[in-house]
Design a protein around this motif. Structure first.
Motif, PDB file in Angstrom:
ATOM      1  N   UNK A  14     -41.068   2.492  93.572  1.00  0.00           N
ATOM      2  CA  UNK A  14     -40.250   1.283  93.679  1.00  0.00           C
ATOM      3  C   UNK A  14     -38.925   1.593  94.368  1.00  0.00           C
ATOM      4  N   UNK A  15     -38.695   0.952  95.495  1.00  0.00           N
ATOM      5  CA  UNK A  15     -37.444   1.147  96.235  1.00  0.00           C
ATOM      6  C   UNK A  15     -36.257   0.763  95.367  1.00  0.00           C
ATOM      7  N   UNK A  16     -36.369  -0.358  94.668  1.00  0.00           N
ATOM      8  CA  UNK A  16     -35.261  -0.840  93.839  1.00  0.00           C
ATOM      9  C   UNK A  16     -35.004   0.115  92.671  1.00  0.00           C
ATOM     10  N   UNK A  45     -33.394  -6.873  84.264  1.00  0.00           N
ATOM     11  CA  UNK A  45     -34.531  -7.144  85.143  1.00  0.00           C
ATOM     12  C   UNK A  45     -33.983  -7.496  86.523  1.00  0.00           C
ATOM     13  N   UNK A  46     -34.526  -6.854  87.560  1.00  0.00           N
ATOM     14  CA  UNK A  46     -34.075  -7.062  88.934  1.00  0.00           C
ATOM     15  C   UNK A  46     -35.273  -7.476  89.783  1.00  0.00           C
ATOM     16  N   UNK A  47     -35.127  -8.591  90.526  1.00  0.00           N
ATOM     17  CA  UNK A  47     -36.218  -9.095  91.370  1.00  0.00           C
ATOM     18  C   UNK A  47     -35.724  -9.246  92.803  1.00  0.00           C
ATOM     19  N   UNK A  48     -36.439  -8.611  93.720  1.00  0.00           N
ATOM     20  CA  UNK A  48     -36.160  -8.721  95.151  1.00  0.00           C
ATOM     21  C   UNK A  48     -36.942  -9.922  95.690  1.00  0.00           C
ATOM     22  N   UNK A  49     -36.230 -10.988  96.068  1.00  0.00           N
ATOM     23  CA  UNK A  49     -36.890 -12.197  96.558  1.00  0.00           C
ATOM     24  C   UNK A  49     -37.563 -11.984  97.907  1.00  0.00           C
ATOM     25  N   UNK A  77     -30.875 -10.872  84.015  1.00  0.00           N
ATOM     26  CA  UNK A  77     -31.791 -10.876  85.157  1.00  0.00           C
ATOM     27  C   UNK A  77     -30.990 -11.100  86.430  1.00  0.00           C
ATOM     28  N   UNK A  78     -31.234 -10.254  87.417  1.00  0.00           N
ATOM     29  CA  UNK A  78     -30.643 -10.415  88.742  1.00  0.00           C
ATOM     30  C   UNK A  78     -31.778 -10.668  89.719  1.00  0.00           C
ATOM     31  N   UNK A  79     -31.629 -11.673  90.544  1.00  0.00           N
ATOM     32  CA  UNK A  79     -32.615 -11.946  91.577  1.00  0.00           C
ATOM     33  C   UNK A  79     -31.912 -12.342  92.851  1.00  0.00           C
ATOM     34  N   UNK A  84     -28.539  -8.180  98.962  1.00  0.00           N
ATOM     35  CA  UNK A  84     -27.617  -8.559  97.885  1.00  0.00           C
ATOM     36  C   UNK A  84     -27.804  -7.647  96.678  1.00  0.00           C
ATOM     37  N   UNK A  85     -29.041  -7.355  96.320  1.00  0.00           N
ATOM     38  CA  UNK A  85     -29.304  -6.503  95.160  1.00  0.00           C
ATOM     39  C   UNK A  85     -28.793  -5.081  95.389  1.00  0.00           C
ATOM     40  N   UNK A  86     -28.974  -4.586  96.609  1.00  0.00           N
ATOM     41  CA  UNK A  86     -28.542  -3.225  96.912  1.00  0.00           C
ATOM     42  C   UNK A  86     -27.036  -3.112  97.072  1.00  0.00           C
ATOM     43  N   UNK A  87     -26.331  -4.241  97.035  1.00  0.00           N
ATOM     44  CA  UNK A  87     -24.868  -4.182  97.089  1.00  0.00           C
ATOM     45  C   UNK A  87     -24.233  -4.400  95.715  1.00  0.00           C
ATOM     46  N   UNK A  88     -25.035  -4.564  94.678  1.00  0.00           N
ATOM     47  CA  UNK A  88     -24.494  -4.802  93.332  1.00  0.00           C
ATOM     48  C   UNK A  88     -23.608  -3.660  92.839  1.00  0.00           C
ATOM     49  N   UNK A  89     -23.877  -2.441  93.291  1.00  0.00           N
ATOM     50  CA  UNK A  89     -23.069  -1.307  92.842  1.00  0.00           C
ATOM     51  C   UNK A  89     -21.647  -1.354  93.400  1.00  0.00           C
ATOM     52  N   UNK A  90     -21.409  -2.207  94.362  1.00  0.00           N
ATOM     53  CA  UNK A  90     -20.056  -2.327  94.945  1.00  0.00           C
ATOM     54  C   UNK A  90     -19.260  -3.479  94.345  1.00  0.00           C
ATOM     55  N   UNK A  91     -19.852  -4.215  93.402  1.00  0.00           N
ATOM     56  CA  UNK A  91     -19.150  -5.317  92.734  1.00  0.00           C
ATOM     57  C   UNK A  91     -18.185  -4.722  91.707  1.00  0.00           C
TER      58      UNK A  91
END
Length: 92
Positions: A14-16, A45-49, A77-79, A84-91
């Motif tokens: 899983x890439x995510x 839970x993380x979902x890549x749309x 849950x993040x979707x 966008x998901x791969x930038x969550x660590x910069x929030x």
């Protein structure tokens, strides 16, 4: 306590899951973030749309296990699109 970040069987494809495992391993090298990591008890839970790929991050007081797909009842849950998901660590 030594923190543990594990990929469950199947999550290594899983890439995510791999992305979040790597970012969290880097983050917990900082004492302030390690303290927060050890305090966490949650399922995320993380979902890549874009691809439909999903991963579950199960935090349990110093241990994180990342799973492919959904496991258990998520606390959060993040979707969204992969970028966008791969930038969550910069929030902040």
């Amino acid at each position: 306590m030594t923190p543990i970040v594990d990929l469950a069987p199947g999550a290594d494809t899983s890439v995510i899951a791999r992305y979040f495992a790597d970012r969290i391993r880097e983050a917990i090298e900082k004492p302030r973030l390690l303290q927060s990591f050890v305090a966490m008890k949650a399922t995320v839970f993380v979902v890549d749309f874009d691809s439909g790929e999903a991963a579950t991050l199960r935090f349990d007081h110093g241990r994180l296990t990342l799973h492919e797909g959904t496991i258990g009842m998520p606390t959060v849950t993040f979707g969204g699109p992969r970028n966008a998901l791969l930038s969550l660590d910069r929030v902040k």
